[in-house]
Design a protein around this motif. Structure first.
Motif: not given
Ligand code: SF4
Length: 565
Positions: A75-81, A84-88, A130-135, A391-397
């Motif tokens: 299951v993959r979450t889409r997160i532009p850029g 993500a908040s701490a809660a997410q 979705n409860r975290t307002l991500l999708t 923030r998640l980076t494209a180098l998986q960090s």
């Protein structure tokens, strides 16, 4: 446009799916432990892949009979850029424990992945996200996927904010309008509105009835920091900055990594420069480009359905002319600006408002506790205590943002207690290494990737240390098959799974990701990867020009000269 009679099977599944519904609604409520093969295809645009535990394929029951496939979902979450908040972030850590395999993965496109979710838990996992307002909507499948953007959390600088706003706008604009996702996954457990009689079509102004011919990837970055690998995207926007303002974007089109080695008609491609546009043209030009691919991309042969093939077959000028026709006006020639650098954002940095950000390397993106390295518990502790955005980076960090300087010592202490190494404790070759998941979850994997790369980097570090090359920025990307999910054709070194336990070695790309590497050697056993590279590293040490990177050196000499020595 494609002759309807020749459409690929997946195109027919999409056409008949009633806007991505198919039989998902009834199947998700059934007791069967997996979805049928048509539904497997329809899960993807909703952000999921059906997989099975490949380590368990040969497992037997107590009576000696084969257990059969142990199905599970990714299951993959889409997160532009990757914002993500701490809660997410914390919610995803909880979800991986409640419904997944106890680990959370940061993807190479700044998203999260849960692995090992059984079908019975799929709906609860998606609802939790979705409860975290991500999708997860649109995270996979034949549509625009997660929009990547440089994640550096620089404040009091409109450039970074404007890039993120553009990423958010693109993500929103290219989200499918179909309400299928909501009906299938977000309704209560008692049932869904899935029978055909209740189905209400909605207009899909961009995607139409059959969505795109294939996956579509977008990214935004700055010339001096191509941390999102803009040349590998179907559509990239390279920001041109003057006096601390974005004055326009170079539009890059037609990047794409996947190849089928047995099909000569397929190839990896770096994007080509199409035009220079004003910031307020980003969404409109993107829409024109996506619609050209929608209408003219190959829908007969999925191996040649990415936009890179359309551009290859037409030529960039004809492609541009069609985009201009769709956009309704001509587009200026590209600006001279180009990629000049890359940054992994690891370590402590000022963020421009008196606060700090901290980039933490997560090797191969896997957040887990293993032995002394307790990344999952460490991140959970930090996020709970300080509640900082990430923030998640494209180098998986991961980047922890908005840190008060007075908390730095405590955070350093917590990292050390959990065995999490910081920038100065890691070599550049490890920091700039990424891997796709491959075994045991990916159905296409031919070789190990995520589970193999750390060991290969261990060996590489020994070799580089012997040669005094540890300070070199050498990017290493590994994938378990030629599909190339971890972009293996553009770094200094690419390892691509080719057949059981053996890899193709690509050399001559660069950490900045601006060109394709070449095949240096094929069918190299995993245990011989570093041994095979040793003579090249030795040669690099002896013959490089001042300041020349490993990738530049290999590209300058070329395969034959490297082999000759
Ligand atoms: Fe799977 Fe291949 Fe992608 Fe790796 S590159 S995740 S093995 S499809």
């Amino acid at each position: 446009m494609t002759d309807a009679a020749k459409l690929s099977k997946v195109e027919h599944i999409k056409i008949e799916s009633r806007q991505l519904r198919g039989s998902l609604g009834s199947e998700i409520m059934s007791d069967v432990d997996h979805f049928c093969s048509d539904s497997e295809q329809l899960l993807k645009p909703h952000g999921m892949y059906q997989q099975d535990d490949r380590d368990e394929r040969k497992a037997k029951n107590a009576d000696g009979t084969a257990k059969g496939k142990q199905y599970m979902m990714m299951v993959r979450t889409r997160i532009p850029g990757g914002r993500a908040s701490a809660a997410q972030f914390l919610a995803h850590l909880d979800l991986c424990e409640q419904y997944g395999n106890d680990t959370l993965r940061i993807t190479t496109r700044q998203g999260f992945q849960l692995h090992g979710v059984i079908k019975d838990n799929l709906k609860a996992a998606v609802q939790g996200i979705n409860r975290t307002l991500l999708t997860t909507k649109g995270a996979c499948g034949d549509n625009n996927r997660n929009v990547m953007c440089c994640p550096a959390p620089i404040k009091n600088n409109t450039v970074f904010d404007e890039m993120q706003v553009a990423a958010d706008q693109l993500a929103e604009h290219f989200t499918a309008k179909s309400t299928a996702y909501h009906e299938i996954f977000l309704t209560d457990e008692s049932g869904t509105t899935q029978n055909a009689a209740e189905w209400q079509p909605v207009e899909e102004p961009i995607y139409g009835k059959t969505y795109l011919p294939r996956k579509f990837k977008m990214g935004i970055c700055l010339p001096e920091d191509n941390c999102i690998d803009i040349y590998t995207q179907d559509l990239g926007f390279l920001a041109v900055v003057e006096n601390n303002q974005i004055v326009g974007y170079n539009v890059l089109v037609g990047g794409g990594m996947g190849v089928t080695p047995s099909a000569a008609k397929t190839f990896p491609a770096v994007a080509k420069k199409l035009a220079y546009i004003q910031p307020d043209q980003v969404v409109g030009v993107a829409e024109a480009i996506v619609k050209v691919q929608r209408d003219f991309g190959n829908r007969e042969d999925r191996k040649r359905a990415r936009m890179k093939y359309l551009i290859h077959d037409w030529g960039i000028e004809a492609f541009k002319a069609k985009v201009e026709e769709y956009y309704g006006q001509s587009l200026p020639a590209p600006h001279a600006a180009d990629v000049t650098g890359v940054d992994d954002h690891i370590g402590w940095h000022e963020q421009g408002d008196g606060k700090l950000f901290l980039g933490i390397n997560i090797e191969t993106g896997r957040i887990k506790d293993e032995g002394e390295l307790r990344i999952k518990t460490g991140l959970r502790t930090l996020l709970k205590k300080y509640g900082m955005p990430t923030r998640l980076t494209a180098l998986q960090s991961v980047i922890l943002c908005d840190i008060d300087p007075k908390d730095k010592a405590d955070i350093n202490q917590l990292l050390a207690e959990h065995g999490i190494k910081q920038d100065h404790e890691l070599t550049l070759v490890r920091r700039y290494s990424i891997a796709c998941p491959a075994f045991p979850t990916c159905g296409l994997s031919i070789t190990e990737s995520e589970r193999a790369l750390p060991g290969v980097i261990d060996q590489l570090e020994v070799e580089l240390s012997k040669l005094g090359l540890l300070a070199e920025k050498i990017a290493v990307h590994m994938t378990g098959c030629p599909n190339g999910c971890a972009r293996p054709y553009t770094p200094d070194i690419g390892f691509v799974g080719k057949t059981l336990g053996k890899y193709t070695i690509f050399l001559g790309g660069n950490a900045e990701g601006t060109r394709l590497g070449f095949i240096y050697q094929d069918l190299v056993p995993q245990e011989e990867l570093v041994k095979t590279l040793s003579p090249v590293l030795l040669q690099y040490k002896a013959e490089r020009k001042p300041g020349e990177s490993f990738g530049d050196f290999c590209a300058r000499l070329g395969k034959e000269a490297l082999k000759a020595e």
